[in-house]
Design an enzyme around this catalytic site. Structure first.
Site, PDB file in Angstrom:
ATOM      1  N   CYS A 392       0.834  -1.201   0.000  1.00  0.00           N
ATOM      2  CA  CYS A 392       0.000   0.000   0.000  1.00  0.00           C
ATOM      3  C   CYS A 392       0.878   1.264   0.000  1.00  0.00           C
ATOM      4  O   CYS A 392       1.391   1.634  -1.038  1.00  0.00           O
ATOM      5  CB  CYS A 392      -0.960  -0.046   1.174  1.00  0.00           C
ATOM      6  SG  CYS A 392      -2.423   0.968   0.872  1.00  0.00           S
ATOM      7  N   HIS A 523      -3.625  -4.858   0.305  1.00  0.00           N
ATOM      8  CA  HIS A 523      -2.906  -5.455   1.441  1.00  0.00           C
ATOM      9  C   HIS A 523      -2.973  -6.977   1.336  1.00  0.00           C
ATOM     10  O   HIS A 523      -3.883  -7.594   1.900  1.00  0.00           O
ATOM     11  CB  HIS A 523      -3.548  -5.015   2.759  1.00  0.00           C
ATOM     12  CG  HIS A 523      -3.337  -3.570   3.066  1.00  0.00           C
ATOM     13  ND1 HIS A 523      -2.263  -3.119   3.785  1.00  0.00           N
ATOM     14  CD2 HIS A 523      -4.053  -2.482   2.727  1.00  0.00           C
ATOM     15  CE1 HIS A 523      -2.323  -1.800   3.899  1.00  0.00           C
ATOM     16  NE2 HIS A 523      -3.403  -1.389   3.255  1.00  0.00           N
ATOM     17  N   GLU A 525      -1.417  -9.093   2.852  1.00  0.00           N
ATOM     18  CA  GLU A 525      -1.239  -9.744   4.169  1.00  0.00           C
ATOM     19  C   GLU A 525      -2.561 -10.179   4.801  1.00  0.00           C
ATOM     20  O   GLU A 525      -2.584 -11.098   5.614  1.00  0.00           O
ATOM     21  CB  GLU A 525      -0.466  -8.834   5.128  1.00  0.00           C
ATOM     22  CG  GLU A 525      -1.160  -7.541   5.550  1.00  0.00           C
ATOM     23  CD  GLU A 525      -0.868  -6.349   4.627  1.00  0.00           C
ATOM     24  OE1 GLU A 525      -0.508  -6.577   3.461  1.00  0.00           O
ATOM     25  OE2 GLU A 525      -1.007  -5.196   5.079  1.00  0.00           O
TER      26      GLU A 525
HETATM   27  N1  GLN Z   1      -1.810   6.592   3.054  1.00  0.00           N
HETATM   28  C1  GLN Z   1      -2.007   5.856   1.850  1.00  0.00           C
HETATM   29  C2  GLN Z   1      -3.415   6.039   1.303  1.00  0.00           C
HETATM   30  O1  GLN Z   1      -4.300   6.414   2.034  1.00  0.00           O
HETATM   31  C3  GLN Z   1      -1.706   4.400   2.046  1.00  0.00           C
HETATM   32  C4  GLN Z   1      -2.659   3.730   2.965  1.00  0.00           C
HETATM   33  C5  GLN Z   1      -2.143   2.432   3.507  1.00  0.00           C
HETATM   34  O2  GLN Z   1      -0.951   2.158   3.472  1.00  0.00           O
HETATM   35  N2  GLN Z   1      -3.021   1.620   4.055  1.00  0.00           N
HETATM   36  O3  GLN Z   1      -3.650   5.796   0.160  1.00  0.00           O
END
Ligand code: GLN
Length: 566
Positions: A392, A523, A525
């Protein structure tokens, strides 16, 4: 045919928090599954937050996202991993959800002019949700973990609801108390008094536990079991010894040493449906965990500070577990090192230490702090061909790093840290812009499972071995489509796209340029399971094993942009 009655097991904590109620609940579920039963776990969080999305993970632990996009507690992740289930929104209940529903119903005259009270209206709503979850899952046994500890003010309504359910369906409801027996240093003896007090307190709510899971540093001896049995009013065999274990995966196996599964089934008038050892695949996994020897050194670069007495690793629980599952599958023992990216910025740490690792992960995150340190780490991993996995924010930052140093887009950044940036290669998603301008933060990110299509021949495609995937998301920003072509020309591959092609989901470098450099907008994970490791983590760790096994090249600082991608 007579409809079989549903069974309900409530898991409650006594004495103190943090003794592993979530893992105990997951382990009970695992054992019941292994005995041939369908189980639906439910987590009750007594706080007033409607969901866990607005909570700071360094205070409360990871926010675990379901397929549906609901942002929940990390225990939901434990349940999914242990039980290999994809949980649904009904499986998570908070006081905030319950109260919000009751208050909205009252505002809509849903109570037809009655005085609305905590008892029975709140407790009825709790039970309605528990029944709905059981119904929608079609499972036979609901396993309900009540958050907090007996004696808390906040979980009283949930215990009261459970008491009422027991009153209505006596033989179908079971109470398990997960308690703790301290061994004070100076005394050197295991003390049962706090447990007795916890049971007394539970009794004062009208609830008698049927089974006690006695957590302690060491196993309980017969004498302690007998003492607890008599003073807490349970049969001695219903006192389960639950000593500290090396790994959480040992817990189901350990509970079974004291025959927890049979005790639970007998108390609910059920019988095991399997003859063979249903836990066998789990036991095999546990022995793989034990057998893993050669160490794989993985650096996790993030921003970690002000953690107080909080367990840092809880904020990234799913990432840690995902690494473990893939490492164990490869017969390797993962060793994760947490690196505060700010120390690279201040010069307190030298970035070249990363050369000593077999792989680098930059996990999800938000905001500005520690960003330059993370970018430096990504650059180092790219230039020195250290396997890199960006999750992400870790992907977004990898794109920024590539844009700055390879595509040579000056000042490339994300609009998350510079709203009016000249080159926002990462930009806010259109719907998110609207929500943020309205101050709508709760549950307002792009959340939950979304499909993506993979490009043939890429790292991603080779890892998954298929073209269509579905992964869970939690973000507000995205790769800015305006820069996609320019970045591609410079050598970045967008190997996964949303089905309409509008949104880039995976960015990677070609294998000719780097052994493994890949970031995901989602994600992965959240979908890694002990017996089913996640393909991307496995591909990343395979590359890490290669690095481990091959002679080391000296670390290089900066290469010319052309040399990086050719
Ligand atoms: N801050 C970034 C976004 O909002 C990544 C979010 C995250 O890593 N979950 O897109």
């Amino acid at each position: 045919m007579r409809k079989k009655s549903r069974k309900y097991i409530f898991v409650i904590g006594g004495v103190m928090s943090g003794v592993g109620k979530g893992i105990a609940t997951s382990a009970i579920g695992k054992i019941l599954q292994a005995k041939g039963f369908e189980v639906n776990p439910i987590k009750i969080d007594p706080y007033l937050n409607v969901d866990a999305g607005t909570m700071n993970p360094t205070e409360h632990g990871e926010v675990f996202v379901l397929d549906s996009g609901l942002e929940t507690d990390q225990d939901m992740g434990n349940y999914e991993r242990f039980l290999n289930l994809n949980l649904k929104p009904d499986d998570y209940i908070t006081s905030g959800m319950v109260y919000r529903h009751v208050i909205e119903k009252e505002r809509n005259l849903g109570y037809k002019g009655k005085c609305v009270e905590a008892i029975p209206h709140i407790t009825d709503e709790i039970l309605r949700r528990i029944h709905r979850a059981a119904e929608n899952n079609g499972s036979e046994i609901s396993l309900i973990e009540i958050g907090g500890t007996v004696g808390d003010y906040q979980n009283i309504m949930f215990i009261e609801a459970a008491r009422v359910l027991k009153l209505r369906h006596h033989s179908d409801v079971l109470f398990i108390l997960v308690t703790y027996l301290p061994i004070p240093d100076k005394i050197g003896e295991m003390k049962t008094r706090p447990t007795q007090t916890a049971v007394r307190m539970l009794n004062s709510y009208g609830v008698q536990p049927d089974v006690l899971i006695a957590r302690s540093e060491t196993p309980l001896d017969r004498k302690r079991k007998e003492k607890i049995a008599v003073s807490c009013n349970v049969p001695v065999e219903n006192v389960i010894s639950a000593p500290d274990v090396e790994s959480i995966y040992d817990v189901p196996v350990n509970f079974e040493r004291d025959h927890l599964g049979d005790i639970v089934l007998r108390s609910l008038n059920l019988k095991s449906r399997v003859r063979r050892d249903g836990l066998l695949p789990w036991r095999q996994f546990v022995s793989r965990v034990r057998g893993a020897s050669e160490e794989l050194k993985i650096a996790v670069v993030g921003k970690y500070f002000d953690t107080g007495d909080f367990v840092l690793s809880d904020a990234y629980l799913s990432v840690i577990e995902a690494v473990k599952y893939s490492a164990y599958k490869l017969g390797k023992k993962p060793s994760l090192t947490w690196i505060n990216s700010k120390l690279y910025e201040s010069g307190e740490k030298n970035i070249s230490e990363l050369a000593g690792f077999h792989g680098v992960i930059v996990p999800g995150g938000f905001g500005e702090s520690g960003i330059e340190g993370k970018l430096a780490a990504i650059r180092f991993a790219r230039e020195n061909k250290i396997p890199y996995l960006g999750l992400c924010y870790g992907m977004q930052l990898a794109v920024i790093e590539f844009a700055r140093h390879v595509a040579l887009i000056p000042g490339a950044t994300t609009s998350e840290i510079e709203a009016e940036a000249e080159h926002p290669v990462i930009n806010i998603l259109p719907e998110q812009r609207k929500k943020l301008s309205e101050g709508d933060y709760g549950g307002s990110m792009r959340l939950g499972a979304c499909p993506a299509r993979l490009k043939l021949g890429t790292l991603a495609y080779r890892a998954y071995g298929r073209e269509t995937i579905s992964e869970r998301h939690r973000h507000r920003y995205e790769i800015n489509p305006k820069y996609v072509e320019e970045l591609e020309r410079a050598g970045l591959i967008f190997s996964g796209l949303s089905p309409d092609g509008a949104l880039a989901e995976i960015a990677e470098l070609p294998r000719t340029a780097h052994p493994f450099f890949l970031g995901t907008q989602f994600h992965p994970e959240f979908l890694a399971r002990p017996l089913n490791p996640h393909p991307l983590f496995s591909a990343f760790l395979k590359a890490a094993v290669k690095r481990r096994d091959s002679p080391r090249l000296p670390a290089r600082r900066s290469l010319t942009p052309a040399a990086l991608v050719n």
